[in-house]
Each structure stands twice: as structure tokens, then as C-alpha cells.
Design a protein around this motif. Structure first.
Motif, PDB file in Angstrom:
ATOM      1  N   GLU A  72      58.277  45.017  68.853  1.00  0.00           N
ATOM      2  CA  GLU A  72      58.148  43.779  69.621  1.00  0.00           C
ATOM      3  C   GLU A  72      56.907  43.799  70.496  1.00  0.00           C
ATOM      4  O   GLU A  72      56.339  42.753  70.821  1.00  0.00           O
ATOM      5  N   GLY A  73      56.482  45.000  70.878  1.00  0.00           N
ATOM      6  CA  GLY A  73      55.286  45.112  71.707  1.00  0.00           C
ATOM      7  C   GLY A  73      53.999  45.170  70.915  1.00  0.00           C
ATOM      8  O   GLY A  73      52.925  45.364  71.477  1.00  0.00           O
ATOM      9  N   GLY A  74      54.086  45.052  69.576  1.00  0.00           N
ATOM     10  CA  GLY A  74      52.878  45.017  68.755  1.00  0.00           C
ATOM     11  C   GLY A  74      52.389  46.371  68.288  1.00  0.00           C
ATOM     12  O   GLY A  74      51.300  46.468  67.730  1.00  0.00           O
ATOM     13  N   GLN A  75      53.189  47.435  68.506  1.00  0.00           N
ATOM     14  CA  GLN A  75      52.779  48.765  68.062  1.00  0.00           C
ATOM     15  C   GLN A  75      53.074  48.936  66.565  1.00  0.00           C
ATOM     16  O   GLN A  75      54.090  48.456  66.055  1.00  0.00           O
ATOM     17  N   PHE A  76      52.171  49.622  65.879  1.00  0.00           N
ATOM     18  CA  PHE A  76      52.359  49.867  64.450  1.00  0.00           C
ATOM     19  C   PHE A  76      53.458  50.905  64.242  1.00  0.00           C
ATOM     20  O   PHE A  76      53.450  51.971  64.856  1.00  0.00           O
ATOM     21  N   VAL A  77      54.397  50.599  63.348  1.00  0.00           N
ATOM     22  CA  VAL A  77      55.494  51.536  63.068  1.00  0.00           C
ATOM     23  C   VAL A  77      55.667  51.773  61.567  1.00  0.00           C
ATOM     24  O   VAL A  77      56.725  52.159  61.107  1.00  0.00           O
ATOM     25  N   GLY A  78      54.615  51.575  60.832  1.00  0.00           N
ATOM     26  CA  GLY A  78      54.670  51.860  59.401  1.00  0.00           C
ATOM     27  C   GLY A  78      54.172  50.695  58.570  1.00  0.00           C
ATOM     28  O   GLY A  78      53.876  49.611  59.081  1.00  0.00           O
ATOM     29  N   ARG A  79      54.072  50.946  57.286  1.00  0.00           N
ATOM     30  CA  ARG A  79      53.591  49.928  56.364  1.00  0.00           C
ATOM     31  C   ARG A  79      54.429  49.968  55.090  1.00  0.00           C
ATOM     32  O   ARG A  79      54.985  51.010  54.722  1.00  0.00           O
ATOM     33  N   ALA A  80      54.487  48.841  54.423  1.00  0.00           N
ATOM     34  CA  ALA A  80      55.130  48.741  53.115  1.00  0.00           C
ATOM     35  C   ALA A  80      54.098  48.238  52.116  1.00  0.00           C
ATOM     36  O   ALA A  80      53.261  47.386  52.439  1.00  0.00           O
ATOM     37  N   LYS A  81      54.152  48.798  50.906  1.00  0.00           N
ATOM     38  CA  LYS A  81      53.202  48.398  49.866  1.00  0.00           C
ATOM     39  C   LYS A  81      53.966  47.878  48.664  1.00  0.00           C
ATOM     40  O   LYS A  81      54.857  48.555  48.142  1.00  0.00           O
ATOM     41  N   ILE A  82      53.645  46.670  48.249  1.00  0.00           N
ATOM     42  CA  ILE A  82      54.223  46.085  47.044  1.00  0.00           C
ATOM     43  C   ILE A  82      53.126  46.073  45.983  1.00  0.00           C
ATOM     44  O   ILE A  82      52.132  45.363  46.103  1.00  0.00           O
ATOM     45  N   SER A  83      53.302  46.900  44.966  1.00  0.00           N
ATOM     46  CA  SER A  83      52.272  47.033  43.946  1.00  0.00           C
ATOM     47  C   SER A  83      52.214  45.796  43.058  1.00  0.00           C
ATOM     48  O   SER A  83      53.243  45.281  42.607  1.00  0.00           O
ATOM     49  N   GLN A  84      51.014  45.312  42.828  1.00  0.00           N
ATOM     50  CA  GLN A  84      50.787  44.188  41.923  1.00  0.00           C
ATOM     51  C   GLN A  84      49.840  44.581  40.794  1.00  0.00           C
ATOM     52  O   GLN A  84      49.193  43.745  40.185  1.00  0.00           O
ATOM     53  N   GLY A  85      49.765  45.903  40.535  1.00  0.00           N
ATOM     54  CA  GLY A  85      48.915  46.372  39.444  1.00  0.00           C
ATOM     55  C   GLY A  85      47.447  46.286  39.797  1.00  0.00           C
ATOM     56  O   GLY A  85      47.028  46.640  40.899  1.00  0.00           O
ATOM     57  N   ALA A  86      46.657  45.772  38.872  1.00  0.00           N
ATOM     58  CA  ALA A  86      45.214  45.662  39.082  1.00  0.00           C
ATOM     59  C   ALA A  86      44.716  44.406  38.373  1.00  0.00           C
ATOM     60  O   ALA A  86      45.401  43.830  37.524  1.00  0.00           O
ATOM     61  N   ARG A  87      43.518  43.994  38.745  1.00  0.00           N
ATOM     62  CA  ARG A  87      42.883  42.853  38.097  1.00  0.00           C
ATOM     63  C   ARG A  87      41.463  43.217  37.708  1.00  0.00           C
ATOM     64  O   ARG A  87      40.791  43.980  38.397  1.00  0.00           O
ATOM     65  N   SER A  88      41.027  42.652  36.598  1.00  0.00           N
ATOM     66  CA  SER A  88      39.656  42.849  36.151  1.00  0.00           C
ATOM     67  C   SER A  88      39.266  41.660  35.286  1.00  0.00           C
ATOM     68  O   SER A  88      40.023  40.682  35.168  1.00  0.00           O
ATOM     69  N   ASN A  89      38.094  41.751  34.693  1.00  0.00           N
ATOM     70  CA  ASN A  89      37.606  40.694  33.819  1.00  0.00           C
ATOM     71  C   ASN A  89      36.841  41.348  32.675  1.00  0.00           C
ATOM     72  O   ASN A  89      35.832  42.027  32.909  1.00  0.00           O
ATOM     73  N   ILE A  90      37.353  41.194  31.463  1.00  0.00           N
ATOM     74  CA  ILE A  90      36.668  41.740  30.279  1.00  0.00           C
ATOM     75  C   ILE A  90      35.499  40.821  29.956  1.00  0.00           C
ATOM     76  O   ILE A  90      35.693  39.670  29.549  1.00  0.00           O
ATOM     77  N   VAL A  91      34.294  41.313  30.161  1.00  0.00           N
ATOM     78  CA  VAL A  91      33.089  40.499  29.993  1.00  0.00           C
ATOM     79  C   VAL A  91      32.096  41.232  29.101  1.00  0.00           C
ATOM     80  O   VAL A  91      31.727  42.377  29.382  1.00  0.00           O
ATOM     81  N   PHE A  92      31.673  40.581  28.044  1.00  0.00           N
ATOM     82  CA  PHE A  92      30.559  41.100  27.235  1.00  0.00           C
ATOM     83  C   PHE A  92      29.808  39.910  26.657  1.00  0.00           C
ATOM     84  O   PHE A  92      30.394  38.857  26.387  1.00  0.00           O
ATOM     85  N   LYS A  93      28.510  40.081  26.517  1.00  0.00           N
ATOM     86  CA  LYS A  93      27.638  38.938  26.270  1.00  0.00           C
ATOM     87  C   LYS A  93      26.840  39.089  24.981  1.00  0.00           C
ATOM     88  O   LYS A  93      26.765  40.156  24.389  1.00  0.00           O
ATOM     89  N   THR A  94      26.238  37.961  24.594  1.00  0.00           N
ATOM     90  CA  THR A  94      25.366  37.873  23.424  1.00  0.00           C
ATOM     91  C   THR A  94      26.110  38.346  22.180  1.00  0.00           C
ATOM     92  O   THR A  94      25.720  39.290  21.489  1.00  0.00           O
ATOM     93  N   VAL A  95      27.201  37.664  21.904  1.00  0.00           N
ATOM     94  CA  VAL A  95      28.071  38.015  20.783  1.00  0.00           C
ATOM     95  C   VAL A  95      27.872  36.980  19.673  1.00  0.00           C
ATOM     96  O   VAL A  95      27.983  35.776  19.920  1.00  0.00           O
ATOM     97  N   PRO A  96      27.615  37.407  18.447  1.00  0.00           N
ATOM     98  CA  PRO A  96      27.397  36.447  17.362  1.00  0.00           C
ATOM     99  C   PRO A  96      28.615  35.565  17.107  1.00  0.00           C
ATOM    100  O   PRO A  96      29.763  35.992  17.250  1.00  0.00           O
ATOM    101  N   GLN A  97      28.347  34.327  16.712  1.00  0.00           N
ATOM    102  CA  GLN A  97      29.437  33.399  16.424  1.00  0.00           C
ATOM    103  C   GLN A  97      30.341  33.928  15.314  1.00  0.00           C
ATOM    104  O   GLN A  97      31.562  33.726  15.353  1.00  0.00           O
ATOM    105  N   SER A  98      29.784  34.616  14.344  1.00  0.00           N
ATOM    106  CA  SER A  98      30.590  35.123  13.232  1.00  0.00           C
ATOM    107  C   SER A  98      31.601  36.158  13.722  1.00  0.00           C
ATOM    108  O   SER A  98      32.750  36.184  13.246  1.00  0.00           O
ATOM    109  N   TRP A  99      31.217  37.009  14.679  1.00  0.00           N
ATOM    110  CA  TRP A  99      32.154  38.021  15.198  1.00  0.00           C
ATOM    111  C   TRP A  99      33.282  37.351  15.961  1.00  0.00           C
ATOM    112  O   TRP A  99      34.447  37.742  15.837  1.00  0.00           O
TER     113      TRP A  99
END
Length: 265
Positions: free
Chosen positions: A175-202
Motif C-alpha cells: 500500500e505504501g508503494g514498496q516493491f514486493v515482487g514481480r509476476a511474469k506471464i510468458s507470451q513467447g516471442a515475436r519476429s518477422n521473417i523477411v527476405f528480399k529480391t525473390v523471383p516471381q517463379s519461386w
């Protein structure tokens, strides 16, 4: 398929859900832990054979020859139980079995392990776990089939999934604003698969089929499998899959945002 020496792969072709699958037989299974749980695309359901030291396997036969060049497992307790896993094939209807992957490997708990090997074509396949203890064993994801090598490697600015961890952190306070621990809820990870200059046929020959899969189902992604196989992750597309416009040079620049479950998680 590729013109560059990149090491990025996607694995989404799983022969265990192929329309060519004819029969599937497990050496054993505990009640509520059928072998079908190992390839239902969920990481929360498991195949668990009857506990015993030694060989546990399931055999898949197909109506016509199918080709595989990778075997992968995820969401398991192989580290606790101890043992190895490997893929076999038969060219004489199961009378004799040959090793598909050149190395028989172990894994730590929940390690996403992708073993690559030279392509093999056969109608009879067997996934084998050789366990060194009688502790109960379970595995949630088993996949084997043809990998998709990406046309190019990841571009500058790419976020390696293990460096894109996403967690909800909740601070606990008095109640006085002192830290008394933390909880972590895992949401995995995020990324972006990016590759460029790819032929239309591929894009037409390979990427379009994968996008149809990724719109609904998970897949495996390893951004540099030769040097960082431990970075492989279990992914789903993150929201709507972006379109792939043709650039001024008549090539495609590909981008696919993903949510990931990391190896070992």
C-alpha cells in the motif's frame, strides 16, 4: 530451389497428416495419450507410450512413395527420461529398416530438435524413441517431411526470435508503494521473417503453398540452421499475412510477422 548459400529453413510439410497416409500404428499408448496427439498441431496434447526401457515407436505407411529430408520433435521430456530418437524407412514393406537421418540424437526437455538428412523416398516410415529409463515419456510435436529452404537469408534488422521475447511483467507493491515482487506471464516471442529480391517463379512454386498452410496452422522456422540450430522455433503467423507486391526490379520482397514458441520453452 535457391541460388544463395543461406541457411534459413521452414518446416511445414508433415507427412503424418498427408492425404497419402494409409495406416499409422504405435508400439503402445497410454489412455488419453494417443499417438495422434503428436501431430495434431497442438503443443498441449501428447503421445505417451506405456513406460518401459527400450524402443518405443510408431509406424506410418503410405499409399504411394513419399519423400522426407527432416525429422523434428518438440514439447517432450526426453531429457528427463533419457534416450535418443531417430527416423527409419523401409524399402521392403517393413521387413528391414534403414536409418534416414545419419545421426541418432538426444534432446533436453522441450528442445525443438530439427534433424536434416538427404532426401529419402519410401512408403514405410518409423519414428523411434530409444528410452534409457522407465519413467513416463511424452512428446507433443513430431514432424517429418520436406523442408522449405528460403530463397535468401534474413535481411539486416531481422530480429532473431530468441531476442524478441514478449512477456507481460506485473509489479507487486505494498500500500505504501514498496516493491514486493514481480509476476511474469510468458507470451513467447515475436519476429518477422523477411527476405528480399525473390523471383516471381519461386514465390509461385514454393511460397504460395506455404502461405496457405500458415494461414491456419503452425510451422517450424530456423533462421540459420547450420550455425544456430538452437534458435529454431515453433511459429504461427501473427495476424493477417502481408501481401507480396512486385518491386521495381520485378522481384518480390517477402515479409511474414510471426509469434513464436522458443526451443526449451
Amino acid at each position: 530451389m535457391t541460388t544463395t548459400a543461406n541457411k534459413a529453413i521452414i518446416c511445414y510439410d508433415n507427412l503424418l497428416v498427408s492425404p497419402l497416409l494409409d495406416t499409422l500404428t504405435a508400439s503402445s499408448e497410454q489412455v488419453g495419450y494417443s499417438v495422434e496427439n503428436a501431430f495434431d498441431w497442438y503443443t498441449t496434447s501428447y503421445w505417451s507410450p506405456v513406460p518401459a526401457v527400450g524402443i518405443h515407436s510408431f509406424t506410418a505407411t503410405f499409399t504411394s512413395p513419399v519423400t522426407a529430408d527432416y525429422l523434428a520433435i518438440y514439447k517432450h521430456n526426453l531429457g528427463d527420461v533419457g534416450g535418443t530418437f531417430y527416423l527409419e524407412y523401409s524399402l521392403d514393406s517393413g521387413a528391414t529398416w534403414l536409418l534416414a537421418n545419419t545421426t541418432v540424437t538426444s534432446a533436453t526437455n522441450n528442445e525443438l530438435k530439427i534433424n536434416l538428412f538427404n532426401a529419402v523416398t519410401a512408403t514405410h516410415w518409423r519414428v523411434v524413441f530409444n528410452l534409457s529409463s522407465a519413467n513416463p515419456f511424452y512428446v507433443g510435436v513430431v514432424m517429418f517431411g520436406r523442408k522449405l529452404p528460403l530463397y535468401r537469408g534474413m535481411v539486416g534488422g531481422f530480429v532473431v526470435p530468441r531476442h524478441g521475447r514478449k512477456n507481460e511483467i506485473i509489479n507487486q507493491k505494498t500500500e505504501g508503494g514498496q516493491f514486493v515482487g514481480r509476476a511474469k506471464i510468458s507470451q513467447g516471442a515475436r519476429s518477422n521473417i523477411v527476405f528480399k529480391t525473390v523471383p516471381q517463379s519461386w514465390v509461385r512454386d514454393y511460397w504460395e503453398a506455404f502461405v496457405l498452410h500458415a494461414e491456419m496452422l503452425p510451422f517450424l522456422f530456423s533462421w540459420n540452421h547450420e550455425f544456430y540450430p538452437q534458435d529454431a522455433c515453433y511459429c504461427v503467423s501473427d495476424g493477417e499475412i502481408p501481401n507480396n507486391p512486385i518491386n521495381e526490379n520485378r522481384f518480390h520482397d517477402i515479409s511474414l510477422p510471426v509469434q513464436c514458441l522458443l526451443s526449451g520453452a
